[in-house]
Design an enzyme around this catalytic site. Structure first.
Site, PDB file in Angstrom:
ATOM      1  N   GLU A   1       0.899  -1.154   0.000  1.00 20.92           N
ATOM      2  CA  GLU A   1       0.000   0.000   0.000  1.00 20.92           C
ATOM      3  C   GLU A   1       0.930   1.194   0.000  1.00 20.92           C
ATOM      4  O   GLU A   1       1.638   1.408   0.972  1.00 20.92           O
ATOM      5  CB  GLU A   1      -0.832   0.032   1.282  1.00 20.92           C
ATOM      6  CG  GLU A   1      -1.654  -1.192   1.555  1.00 20.92           C
ATOM      7  CD  GLU A   1      -2.898  -1.242   0.716  1.00 20.92           C
ATOM      8  OE1 GLU A   1      -3.317  -0.195   0.211  1.00 20.92           O
ATOM      9  OE2 GLU A   1      -3.441  -2.353   0.556  1.00 20.92           O
TER      10      GLU A   1
ATOM     11  N   CYS B   1      -3.348   8.072   4.010  1.00 21.05           N
ATOM     12  CA  CYS B   1      -3.060   7.596   2.664  1.00 21.05           C
ATOM     13  C   CYS B   1      -4.215   7.900   1.719  1.00 21.05           C
ATOM     14  O   CYS B   1      -4.040   8.001   0.516  1.00 21.05           O
ATOM     15  CB  CYS B   1      -2.807   6.094   2.703  1.00 21.05           C
ATOM     16  SG  CYS B   1      -4.084   5.201   3.579  1.00 21.05           S
TER      17      CYS B   1
HETATM   18  P1  NAP Z   1       8.276   4.683   4.690  1.00 16.84           P
HETATM   19  O1  NAP Z   1       9.367   5.607   5.040  1.00 16.84           O
HETATM   20  O2  NAP Z   1       8.319   4.050   3.378  1.00 16.84           O
HETATM   21  O3  NAP Z   1       8.274   3.588   5.829  1.00 16.84           O
HETATM   22  C1  NAP Z   1       7.296   2.598   5.898  1.00 16.84           C
HETATM   23  C2  NAP Z   1       7.795   1.419   6.706  1.00 16.84           C
HETATM   24  O4  NAP Z   1       8.855   0.776   6.008  1.00 16.84           O
HETATM   25  C3  NAP Z   1       8.358   1.798   8.045  1.00 16.84           C
HETATM   26  O5  NAP Z   1       7.962   0.825   8.971  1.00 16.84           O
HETATM   27  C4  NAP Z   1       9.853   1.749   7.813  1.00 16.84           C
HETATM   28  O6  NAP Z   1      10.544   1.458   8.980  1.00 16.84           O
HETATM   29  C5  NAP Z   1       9.951   0.584   6.873  1.00 16.84           C
HETATM   30  N1  NAP Z   1      11.134   0.538   6.048  1.00 16.84           N
HETATM   31  C6  NAP Z   1      11.726   1.551   5.386  1.00 16.84           C
HETATM   32  N2  NAP Z   1      12.765   1.068   4.671  1.00 16.84           N
HETATM   33  C7  NAP Z   1      12.831  -0.267   4.895  1.00 16.84           C
HETATM   34  C8  NAP Z   1      13.673  -1.312   4.453  1.00 16.84           C
HETATM   35  N3  NAP Z   1      14.660  -1.082   3.616  1.00 16.84           N
HETATM   36  N4  NAP Z   1      13.439  -2.562   4.896  1.00 16.84           N
HETATM   37  C9  NAP Z   1      12.436  -2.814   5.743  1.00 16.84           C
HETATM   38  N5  NAP Z   1      11.598  -1.867   6.200  1.00 16.84           N
HETATM   39  C10 NAP Z   1      11.797  -0.596   5.782  1.00 16.84           C
HETATM   40  O7  NAP Z   1       6.868   5.374   4.791  1.00 16.84           O
HETATM   41  P2  NAP Z   1       6.299   6.273   5.972  1.00 16.84           P
HETATM   42  O8  NAP Z   1       6.990   7.589   5.875  1.00 16.84           O
HETATM   43  O9  NAP Z   1       6.306   5.557   7.267  1.00 16.84           O
HETATM   44  O10 NAP Z   1       4.786   6.398   5.533  1.00 16.84           O
HETATM   45  C11 NAP Z   1       4.321   7.426   4.699  1.00 16.84           C
HETATM   46  C12 NAP Z   1       3.899   6.877   3.375  1.00 16.84           C
HETATM   47  O11 NAP Z   1       3.031   5.775   3.546  1.00 16.84           O
HETATM   48  C13 NAP Z   1       3.132   7.854   2.536  1.00 16.84           C
HETATM   49  O12 NAP Z   1       3.681   7.873   1.253  1.00 16.84           O
HETATM   50  C14 NAP Z   1       1.733   7.280   2.477  1.00 16.84           C
HETATM   51  O13 NAP Z   1       1.044   7.535   1.271  1.00 16.84           O
HETATM   52  C15 NAP Z   1       1.971   5.846   2.614  1.00 16.84           C
HETATM   53  N6  NAP Z   1       0.797   5.192   3.158  1.00 16.84           N
HETATM   54  C16 NAP Z   1       0.058   4.464   2.310  1.00 16.84           C
HETATM   55  C17 NAP Z   1      -1.058   3.826   2.766  1.00 16.84           C
HETATM   56  C18 NAP Z   1      -1.915   3.025   1.841  1.00 16.84           C
HETATM   57  O14 NAP Z   1      -2.798   2.341   2.299  1.00 16.84           O
HETATM   58  N7  NAP Z   1      -1.685   3.068   0.548  1.00 16.84           N
HETATM   59  C19 NAP Z   1      -1.416   3.907   4.112  1.00 16.84           C
HETATM   60  C20 NAP Z   1      -0.630   4.675   4.961  1.00 16.84           C
HETATM   61  C21 NAP Z   1       0.496   5.311   4.464  1.00 16.84           C
HETATM   62  P3  NAP Z   1      11.331   2.610   9.786  1.00 16.84           P
HETATM   63  O15 NAP Z   1      10.331   3.618  10.170  1.00 16.84           O
HETATM   64  O16 NAP Z   1      11.857   1.908  10.950  1.00 16.84           O
HETATM   65  O17 NAP Z   1      12.362   3.151   8.845  1.00 16.84           O
END
Ligand code: NAP
Length: 665
Positions: free
Chosen positions: A257, A296
């Site tokens: 997502e 999101c």
């Molecule tokens: P993010 O930076 O991509 O992080 C998401 C998750 O991935 C976090 O738990 C992060 O852990 C983990 N992560 C990052 N790099 C990783 C890797 N290389 N290996 C394993 N895990 C890794 O996103 P965010 O800033 O938390 O969330 C914001 C984004 O989420 C927005 O773009 C939003 O649109 C999207 N979102 C989408 C939905 C949907 O349903 N489509 C819902 C909610 C949010 P750490 O925090 O520990 O780095």
């Protein structure tokens, strides 16, 4: 304090970690927690899920697991104030808590009841009708779902630490798959508090849930084709994870997502004088300010008639000015990193041609971003590509509805779009449904009752194609099947009956007749077996019966009452018996009238009339126990009876399932 992880049945906190990440209170900037995954034994945790978790969950049926979700929801409901207070530090307001915490608990309730209502009380789900594969009926085919044999890993975004976790946990748990949660660092302490409650409740079998607090960059190294990863976060991280060797070559099931440039369209049939216009502004306002726009599903692109861009911007600005006070009715973003990211995204949008309006004063302390409207005089790629994950909305104009449809499509796949229209729903659905996971149509009639543009519902798809990631965590029972494998099954009716737990025509029967006694209606669930059958005698149909039924019910359709007209009909030889007369007579043929374990008949399913019955024909019925579903909460359960009516030549007259409630003992 270092936020603990819960792995292999124990809470663990790294001792003297070499790397620690600070977590700040979003309101004040104060460091309130630290996280580290130094020394955590992830490999053992995955094994523990695959062995202990799988074993313990496998001892429960689908309904038993679904019932536990209800108990868990009640337990979390009793402790939700604790979660609210912990979550205050993420910048969430009370309205935001309702979305994240109450929304998460509500999702458990919904999955609990849908799991028990729509799925069998067993370990296997049969998918769709079975297929005859041989002329004599000795070889048939069907499909079944069984749970995947590994672990359901969830990697979550920071914005919904509770709901984001529970929306994935609920379907995986019903499917019987243990979960390993990896929440996002900035708000993972709220997820930790929730997992602690879940563990302390004692409701969940050991191994059902584990938690990694902190970053887990090597998590996917330990997974293989048995496991499933449900990722929520940015498209950039999704791309990194999707290209992991174990996904590409190892067969790890991966869904994501990700970003979503959701649209809200004001269709050309709405004018500013219509009540629809106010409803539309309300959607924009809610999506901009709830969770400070960190949803999101929030509206990023308001697509309106070109001549109304300023009118929409003015109305939205006025509403925000009237209702929003930063620090009171709208909180800060969840982290200072987010504050920086959103400011950078807005700067890019401005540079690409967006005319910026910011509304209200930003408090000095805390990760606040003021509500921001960008109006666009001309189209630009950036408005369809850059997701400013905060209280930011772009308003762009269209020439006509076709242009609006094309602009919406430029999001390249989104979670949801609102279309505000009285008359153009079909045109918009055909234009943009395939680009979206959900469409929300709005007009004056549902303006008050709508559950909102931005609220995913557990019974409807949450997930969208393309840029939105293609995931489908929610969507009722579809979400459960997401954690299961579909397998085609071929064999004899006895094989298929044994595998599915549902009797299939042609499988063994234990037959009773009136003469022999031993009617299956005299058996409680504890004695009833699949294939227990009652076979009636023949009963003759007379013309008087047909005419009397026509007169008493008022159903004097010519096929029952007018010989000549009936004969002119391509389906009937002459006057025929009403289908409902035959079904009523069948009940009389198979009934066992004295009080007994059968408590009630609650309906029929799949009724089909196949061969017409005319006067002087005879009918008989065979009734066979097809599906036996004891309820986990009651002293009775459901029995579906495969029912076949035959005529005197053994041709099938009608088929259906009779549904009854039967006592367990
Ligand atoms: P993010 O930076 O991509 O992080 C998401 C998750 O991935 C976090 O738990 C992060 O852990 C983990 N992560 C990052 N790099 C990783 C890797 N290389 N290996 C394993 N895990 C890794 O996103 P965010 O800033 O938390 O969330 C914001 C984004 O989420 C927005 O773009 C939003 O649109 C999207 N979102 C989408 C939905 C949907 O349903 N489509 C819902 C909610 C949010 P750490 O925090 O520990 O780095």
């Amino acid at each position: 304090m270092i936020v603990p992880s819960y792995l292999s049945g124990h809470w663990v906190t790294p001792e003297n970690p070499s790397k620690l990440t600070d977590v700040q209170d979003a309101r004040t900037g104060e460091v309130i927690h630290q996280v580290s995954t130094d020394g955590l034994d992830i490999a053992s945790a995955i094994d523990y899920a695959r062995e202990t978790g799988q074993k313990n969950l496998g001892e429960l049926t689908i309904h038993e697991r679904a019932l536990k979700l209800k108990e868990l929801a009640l337990y979390l409901g009793e402790h939700k104030e604790e979660l609210y207070r912990i979550s205050d530090a993420t910048g969430a307001t009370q309205r935001d808590h309702y979305i994240d915490i109450d929304g998460g608990i509500g999702t458990l309730f919904t999955f609990s009841s849908k799991g028990r209502r729509e799925l069998p009380n067993s370990h296997v789900i049969e998918d769709g009708p079975w297929e005859p594969l041989s002329k004599d009926g000795s070889f048939i085919g069907t499909h079944i779902y069984t749970r995947i044999p590994g672990v359901a890993v969830q990697i979550n975004a920071f914005n919904f630490p509770v709901w984001g976790m529970l929306e994935k946990f609920a379907p995986a748990f019903i499917a019987g798959v243990p979960t390993l949660v990896k929440p996002a660092t900035p708000t993972g302490y709220v997820a930790e508090a929730c997992v602690r409650l879940m563990v302390d409740s004692g409701i969940l079998p050991e191994g059902s849930i584990q938690l990694i607090s902190g970053s887990a960059r090597t998590l996917l190294d330990h997974l293989d084709y048995r496991d499933h990863v449900a990722f929520t976060g940015s498209a950039a991280t999704a791309a990194t994870l999707k290209s992991h060797q174990n996904v590409i070559e190892g067969g790890v099931r991966f869904t994501s997502e990700a970003d979503s440039l959701n649209a809200a369209i004001l269709a050309s049939d709405v004018t500013p004088e219509d009540p629809e216009f106010d409803a539309y502004i309300k959607v924009l306002f809610t999506e901009m300010t709830a969770k400070a726009g960190q949803k999101c599903t929030a509206v990023r692109r308001a697509i309106v008639p070109a001549e109304l861009v300023d009118a929409v911007a003015d109305a939205l600005e006025a509403k925000v000015k009237d209702k929003v006070k930063l620090g009171e009715t709208m909180g800060p973003l969840a982290s200072f990193d987010q504050q920086e990211d959103v400011s950078a995204a807005v700067a890019k949008l401005e540079a690409a041609g967006g005319n910026k309006r910011t509304i209200g004063d930003v408090p000095e302390q805390g990760a606040y971003v003021a509500p921001t409207i960008l109006t666009w005089d001309k189209d630009a790629d950036e408005v369809h590509n850059i997701e400013a994950f905060g209280p930011v909305v772009s308003i762009l104009g269209y020439r006509d509805d076709q242009d609006a449809i094309e602009l919406a499509q430029r999001g390249k796949g989104s979670l949801v779009a609102t279309v505000c229209t009285r008359t153009l729903a079909s045109e918009y659905a055909q234009g943009i449904a395939a680009h979206h996971g959900r469409l929300h149509f709005l007009d004056r009639d549902d303006a008050k009752t709508t559950t909102g543009h931005g609220s995913p519902l557990p019974m409807l798809i949450h997930g969208g194609p393309g840029r939105a990631g293609g995931g489908e965590e929610l969507g009722g029972i579809r979400g459960v099947k997401h954690y299961m494998q579909r397998t085609a099954i071929q064999g004899t009716p006895n094989h298929v009956t044994a595998v599915t737990g549902e009797w299939h025509r042609g499988a063994d029967i234990q037959r009773a007749t009136r003469k022999e006694g031993d009617h299956p209606f005299r058996k409680p669930l504890s004695e009833l077996k699949l294939g227990d059958q009652f076979a009636s005698e023949l009963r003759k149909v007379t013309l008087e019966d047909i005419l009397e039924f026509a007169e008493k019910t008022g159903d004097t359709f010519y096929a029952h009452t007018d010989e000549e007209a009936a004969m002119a009909n391509p389906f009937f030889p002459r006057r025929v018996a009403h289908g409902y007369l035959l079904v009523s007579w069948a009940a009389g043929l198979f009934v066992s009238p004295e009080p007994g374990p059968v408590l009630a008949n609650y309906g029929l399913e799949n009724l089909r009339f196949i061969t017409p019955v005319t006067y002087d024909d005879s009918i008989r019925v065979e009734l066979t126990a097809k599906r036996i579903t004891p309820r986990v909460t009651d002293e009775y359960g459901e029995v579906a009876w495969d029912t076949v009516l035959y005529n005197q030549n053994d041709e099938i007259v009608a088929t259906y399932d009779v549904l009854t409630l039967v006592e367990k003992k």
